[in-house]
Design an enzyme around this catalytic site. Structure first.
Site, PDB file in Angstrom:
ATOM      1  N   ASP A  93      -4.918  79.656 -41.253  1.00  0.00           N
ATOM      2  CA  ASP A  93      -4.135  79.127 -40.240  1.00  0.00           C
ATOM      3  C   ASP A  93      -3.114  80.270 -39.762  1.00  0.00           C
ATOM      4  OD1 ASP A  93      -4.722  76.427 -40.816  1.00  0.00           O
ATOM      5  OD2 ASP A  93      -3.280  76.201 -42.331  1.00  0.00           O
ATOM      6  N   TYR A 100      -5.349  82.491 -53.370  1.00  0.00           N
ATOM      7  CA  TYR A 100      -4.078  82.452 -52.535  1.00  0.00           C
ATOM      8  C   TYR A 100      -2.793  82.387 -53.229  1.00  0.00           C
ATOM      9  CZ  TYR A 100      -7.095  80.231 -48.855  1.00  0.00           C
ATOM     10  OH  TYR A 100      -8.216  79.832 -48.122  1.00  0.00           O
ATOM     11  N   ASP A 130       3.296  71.894 -43.724  1.00  0.00           N
ATOM     12  CA  ASP A 130       3.810  73.227 -43.762  1.00  0.00           C
ATOM     13  C   ASP A 130       5.056  73.071 -43.021  1.00  0.00           C
ATOM     14  OD1 ASP A 130       3.364  73.887 -41.228  1.00  0.00           O
ATOM     15  OD2 ASP A 130       1.139  74.635 -41.844  1.00  0.00           O
ATOM     16  N   ARG A 175      -2.264  73.517 -47.984  1.00  0.00           N
ATOM     17  CA  ARG A 175      -0.895  72.746 -47.313  1.00  0.00           C
ATOM     18  C   ARG A 175      -1.024  71.300 -47.793  1.00  0.00           C
ATOM     19  NH1 ARG A 175      -2.258  71.711 -41.501  1.00  0.00           N
ATOM     20  NH2 ARG A 175      -4.208  72.561 -41.922  1.00  0.00           N
TER      21      ARG A 175
END
Length: 289
Positions: free
Chosen positions: A39, A67, A81, A173
């Site tokens: 993203d 991540y 988010d 997310r």
């Protein structure tokens, strides 16, 4: 013509396709693709494939990814988010201990409902296109695997940094949103950095500024994507001819499983599957015409 892989440390505010377009312009090569979308708000490891190496994109997309994520409790947004519109804020009574207990339910094989703000297609339409028009449609849950999930630190009473090692298709997310729902207070992603993809880490990554300065010198060889597999070298011109024609060959003694196949000159030819008795069948060819 340039051929190889760039491991880009994607800057915030750029789409993955923005990065590909920039690389396309710097290297003057039309064939550029990436191995796994990030993203715009996210940063970190983005494998970018150049030239003939674009044939290998599918192998990068399917691997595990790691991540570092910022989870903000007490907030729910339409994008899951902090870039989205706040839908609800709730008081947060859960602390680190309660969060740790909640994480246990998200490790292993789980089901995720893709967020509306995603590129998943429903009846031929991308979800984010529908979401931007104010529409919400039913989405089917998808299986993903969370191999590792841990709290790294508490940055405040509501903000926590997590580390997640997960399978292809995992939405971090959505993970943050679902954790917040499990705790009863809502949750949203406030930061995201990918630290590993396709076996490459931040230690392997370069910036777009580096690519602007050094260009093709930063390209990694395509076979570096398959370094976890054993290498075999063909023993005769006849074997190489058969491989280049797409025919199976026999190399007695080759361990069963995927392997990297090289010609006698050292050129990486293909990724193959070795069967019992040393029979090699090509999975994907990477040699030039």
């Amino acid at each position: 013509m340039p051929n190889g892989i760039l491991i880009i440390d994607k800057p915030a505010g750029w789409t993955s396709m923005d990065v590909c377009a920039k690389v396309r312009g710097i290297l003057h090569e039309k064939r550029v693709g990436h191995g796994g979308t990030l993203d715009p708000m996210a940063t970190g490891v983005l494998p970018v494939f150049v030239g003939r190496a674009t044939r290998a994109v599918e192998f990068a997309e399917n691997g595990r990814k790691e991540y570092l994520a910022g989870l903000r409790l007490g907030l729910a947004t339409d994008t899951q988010d902090v870039t989205g519109t706040a839908l609800e804020t709730r008081p947060v009574t859960a602390g680190r201990e309660e969060l740790e207990a909640a994480l246990a339910g998200f490790r292993g094989d789980i089901q995720q409902i893709p967020p509306m703000y995603s590129a998943v297609k429903v009846q031929g339409k991308k979800l984010y296109e529908l979401a931007r028009r104010g529409k919400e449609v039913e989405r089917k849950p998808r299986p993903v695997t969370i191999y590792e999930l841990e709290i790294l630190e508490a940055e405040s009473g509501t903000d926590f940094r997590l580390r997640c090692l997960c399978s292809k298709g995992t939405y971090i997310r959505t993970l943050c949103h679902d954790i917040g729902e499990a705790l009863g207070c809502g949750g949203a992603l406030y930061s995201l950095r990918r630290t590993m993809a396709a076996g490459f880490t931040l230690a392997d990554a370069v910036t777009l500024e580096d690519v602007q300065e050094r260009g093709e010198a930063l390209l990694r060889p395509l076979d570096s994507l398959f370094s976890q597999y054993p290498a075999v070298t063909l023993r005769s011109p006849g074997q190489e001819k058969r491989v280049r024609c797409g025919n199976p060959i026999t190399l007695p003694g080759t361990p069963e499983g995927p392997c990297r196949v090289y010609g006698q000159s050292g050129e990486f030819l293909c990724l193959s599957q070795a069967e019992a008795g040393g029979m090699l069948n090509s999975i994907k060819n990477f040699f030039g015409a």
